[in-house]
Design a protein around this motif. Sequence first.
Motif, mmCIF file in Angstrom:
data_model
loop_
_atom_site.group_PDB
_atom_site.id
_atom_site.type_symbol
_atom_site.label_atom_id
_atom_site.label_comp_id
_atom_site.label_asym_id
_atom_site.label_seq_id
_atom_site.Cartn_x
_atom_site.Cartn_y
_atom_site.Cartn_z
ATOM 1 N N LEU A 84 0.691 -1.305 0.045
ATOM 2 C CA LEU A 84 -0.038 0.010 -0.045
ATOM 3 C C LEU A 84 0.852 1.275 -0.054
ATOM 4 C CD1 LEU A 84 -3.084 -0.800 2.426
ATOM 5 C CD2 LEU A 84 -3.043 -0.062 0.018
ATOM 6 N N ALA A 85 1.950 1.172 0.606
ATOM 7 C CA ALA A 85 2.881 2.359 0.623
ATOM 8 C C ALA A 85 3.627 2.674 -1.014
ATOM 9 C CB ALA A 85 4.085 2.167 1.670
ATOM 10 N N GLN A 86 3.378 1.812 -1.621
ATOM 11 C CA GLN A 86 3.988 1.900 -3.094
ATOM 12 C C GLN A 86 2.823 2.286 -3.993
ATOM 13 O OE1 GLN A 86 5.844 -1.788 -3.793
ATOM 14 N NE2 GLN A 86 6.629 -1.917 -1.826
ATOM 15 N N GLY A 87 3.005 2.461 -5.172
ATOM 16 C CA GLY A 87 2.004 2.657 -6.213
ATOM 17 C C GLY A 87 2.722 3.178 -7.247
ATOM 18 N N PRO A 88 1.968 3.370 -8.393
ATOM 19 C CA PRO A 88 0.705 2.910 -8.686
ATOM 20 C C PRO A 88 0.482 1.319 -8.742
ATOM 21 C CG PRO A 88 1.346 3.392 -10.879
ATOM 22 C CD PRO A 88 2.633 3.906 -9.729
ATOM 23 N N PHE A 89 -0.629 0.858 -8.806
ATOM 24 C CA PHE A 89 -0.920 -0.637 -8.970
ATOM 25 C C PHE A 89 -1.393 -0.950 -10.417
ATOM 26 C CE2 PHE A 89 -1.168 0.065 -4.484
ATOM 27 C CZ PHE A 89 -0.650 -0.985 -3.908
ATOM 28 N N THR A 90 -0.989 -2.175 -10.922
ATOM 29 C CA THR A 90 -1.415 -2.490 -12.214
ATOM 30 C C THR A 90 -2.762 -3.561 -12.135
ATOM 31 O OG1 THR A 90 0.829 -2.613 -13.031
ATOM 32 C CG2 THR A 90 -0.954 -3.824 -14.215
ATOM 33 N N VAL A 91 -3.838 -2.779 -12.645
ATOM 34 C CA VAL A 91 -4.941 -3.796 -12.601
ATOM 35 C C VAL A 91 -5.109 -4.941 -13.426
ATOM 36 C CG1 VAL A 91 -7.681 -3.436 -12.915
ATOM 37 C CG2 VAL A 91 -6.326 -1.412 -12.046
ATOM 38 N N LEU A 92 -4.923 -6.341 -12.814
ATOM 39 C CA LEU A 92 -4.812 -7.414 -13.741
ATOM 40 C C LEU A 92 -6.090 -8.053 -13.924
ATOM 41 C CD1 LEU A 92 -2.554 -8.996 -11.070
ATOM 42 C CD2 LEU A 92 -1.914 -7.723 -13.091
ATOM 43 N N GLY A 93 -7.309 -7.572 -13.503
ATOM 44 C CA GLY A 93 -8.756 -7.955 -13.623
ATOM 45 C C GLY A 93 -9.689 -7.851 -12.854
ATOM 46 N N VAL B 67 -2.792 -12.859 -6.950
ATOM 47 C CA VAL B 67 -2.169 -11.354 -7.072
ATOM 48 C C VAL B 67 -0.675 -11.235 -6.514
ATOM 49 C CG1 VAL B 67 -2.733 -9.138 -6.445
ATOM 50 C CG2 VAL B 67 -4.554 -10.413 -7.101
ATOM 51 N N GLY B 68 0.238 -10.699 -7.099
ATOM 52 C CA GLY B 68 1.631 -10.570 -6.557
ATOM 53 C C GLY B 68 1.800 -8.937 -6.280
ATOM 54 N N ALA B 69 3.199 -9.000 -6.247
ATOM 55 C CA ALA B 69 3.394 -7.573 -6.004
ATOM 56 C C ALA B 69 2.933 -6.433 -6.820
ATOM 57 C CB ALA B 69 5.113 -7.455 -5.784
ATOM 58 N N SER B 70 2.420 -5.166 -6.317
ATOM 59 C CA SER B 70 2.127 -4.339 -7.174
ATOM 60 C C SER B 70 0.802 -4.558 -8.200
ATOM 61 C CB SER B 70 3.113 -3.422 -8.097
ATOM 62 O OG SER B 70 4.001 -3.030 -7.158
ATOM 63 N N VAL C 177 -3.864 1.955 -11.175
ATOM 64 C CA VAL C 177 -4.652 2.502 -10.062
ATOM 65 C C VAL C 177 -4.014 3.310 -8.965
ATOM 66 C CG1 VAL C 177 -5.140 0.283 -9.155
ATOM 67 C CG2 VAL C 177 -6.651 2.410 -8.754
ATOM 68 N N TRP C 178 -4.224 4.317 -8.383
ATOM 69 C CA TRP C 178 -3.434 4.991 -7.201
ATOM 70 C C TRP C 178 -4.419 4.655 -6.094
ATOM 71 C CZ3 TRP C 178 -2.749 6.404 -12.089
ATOM 72 C CH2 TRP C 178 -1.319 6.881 -12.466
ATOM 73 N N LEU C 179 -3.950 4.199 -4.921
ATOM 74 C CA LEU C 179 -4.804 3.833 -3.798
ATOM 75 C C LEU C 179 -4.342 4.537 -2.630
ATOM 76 C CD1 LEU C 179 -5.124 -0.123 -4.370
ATOM 77 C CD2 LEU C 179 -6.850 1.703 -5.161
ATOM 78 N N GLU C 180 -5.495 5.221 -1.879
ATOM 79 C CA GLU C 180 -5.161 5.759 -0.467
ATOM 80 C C GLU C 180 -5.585 4.585 0.584
ATOM 81 O OE1 GLU C 180 -6.861 9.777 2.037
ATOM 82 O OE2 GLU C 180 -7.287 9.296 -0.116
ATOM 83 N N ALA C 181 -4.553 4.355 1.335
ATOM 84 C CA ALA C 181 -4.661 3.494 2.520
ATOM 85 C C ALA C 181 -5.948 3.791 3.364
ATOM 86 C CB ALA C 181 -3.652 3.004 2.967
ATOM 87 N N PRO C 182 -7.037 3.119 3.787
ATOM 88 C CA PRO C 182 -7.707 3.653 4.572
ATOM 89 C C PRO C 182 -7.157 3.716 6.075
ATOM 90 C CG PRO C 182 -8.186 1.132 4.079
ATOM 91 C CD PRO C 182 -7.087 1.690 3.212
ATOM 92 N N ALA C 183 -7.854 4.739 6.835
ATOM 93 C CA ALA C 183 -7.236 5.080 8.265
ATOM 94 C C ALA C 183 -8.411 5.136 8.953
ATOM 95 C CB ALA C 183 -6.253 6.427 8.047
ATOM 96 N N PRO C 184 -8.433 4.331 10.121
ATOM 97 C CA PRO C 184 -7.556 3.200 10.383
ATOM 98 C C PRO C 184 -7.717 2.167 9.384
ATOM 99 C CG PRO C 184 -9.323 2.867 11.490
ATOM 100 C CD PRO C 184 -9.588 4.335 10.821
ATOM 101 N N GLN C 185 -6.794 1.332 9.200
ATOM 102 C CA GLN C 185 -6.587 0.352 8.129
ATOM 103 C C GLN C 185 -7.715 -0.851 8.509
ATOM 104 O OE1 GLN C 185 -2.861 -0.732 6.276
ATOM 105 N NE2 GLN C 185 -3.695 -2.867 6.042
#
Length: 409
Positions: free
Chosen positions: A72-81, A93-96, A127-135
Amino acid sequence: MPEDRAASAPATDTVETARAKMLAAVRPLTPEPVDITAAIGRTLAETLQAARSQPPFRSSAMDGYGVRAADLAQGPFTVLGEAQAGKAYPGIVGASGAVRVFTGAPVPEGVDVVVPQERARREGDRVWLEAPAPQRTNIRAAGIDFKAGEELVQRGTRLNARHVALIAAAGIGWLSVTRRPRIAVLATGNELVPPGTPAAADQMFDSVSFALLAMLEEWGGQPKRGAVLPDEAGAIAAATQQALEDADLVVIIGGASVGDYDLVKPALARLGLSIAVPRIAIRPGKPTWFGTLRGKPVLGLAGNPAAAMVCAHLFLRPLLEALLAREPDEAAATALLDGELAESGANECYWRALAWTDPDARMRVRPFTDQDTSLVSVFAAANALIRRPAGARAATSGEAVEVRWLDRG
């Protein structure tokens, strides 16, 4: 509380003893299969267990994107399906990597958090994701509702809509229930005519048999009402013989006291009636009796409406529950008395009453002033019975008393 007509006759059984003798004479009926659409109100004959867990997979609690929490601290993610309800994403689902996930869909392998779509910004397959807080994971565990092998509904349960929902969720389409008891209801009395027909000036409309039909339907029985019988031994015997051919239990109203026209027990004695309970130390309803005839149970109720209906709750309902192999429903409570009660004497007494909860959340109960057993209007207005054991002293306002609910389904 007025005495019944037969108050001078000795009562041989307490309420508890009488009920025990009655229940000892009946056995549960055989089970039958029913489709789940016909299960409402039926009594379960076999305990149901879940064949599989519900849900059978990890499922998403909302629409969003499934990823690995460590990424989650990284990004962006690749949408696989994507994963839809009823259509899983087949890969891992692997890294990123991210998978578009919809509410109720299976969560793909490798995913341990679903980020709500409100915290996502997508451009094409990125896709760029913002981690929910609290997670929060927003993932429902497999078997969170119930697990394979878990008991769902116990044998002897009367099924309601909530039970049906649970059974359906377990994928059970057919179930085994106890056959509905066939109850013959016979009213006696020259003075009675059915409602909806002309009544002479010296006649009354039959209310008790229709009340019992409604009670038995409500409690899960299959009642059948016979025509009102005249006070003639031959007619009573013939109608009872006919009822015994099909019924699992026969209920006869009236003709059970000590008057010249109280002919039911003598008429049935000629057919071989074996009396187990001749009378009961109860008010109202002392003339109530019970026996067996040709291997089938026969319950006799007093002709006065309140006496018959009180004893239907105390004896007929438990008999029905025993035939259904249903767990007894002892709907009793304690309430503060609002009014006065006379001493009960040698009989267990049941006062028609109105119970309610006061503003301080205390249960209160008020007995009706007129406890005449002929009054249908009082019973119709009541929602409870106040039980007073034999030998109980007089009671006044503010004392705690035992209450049994009438409206309990």
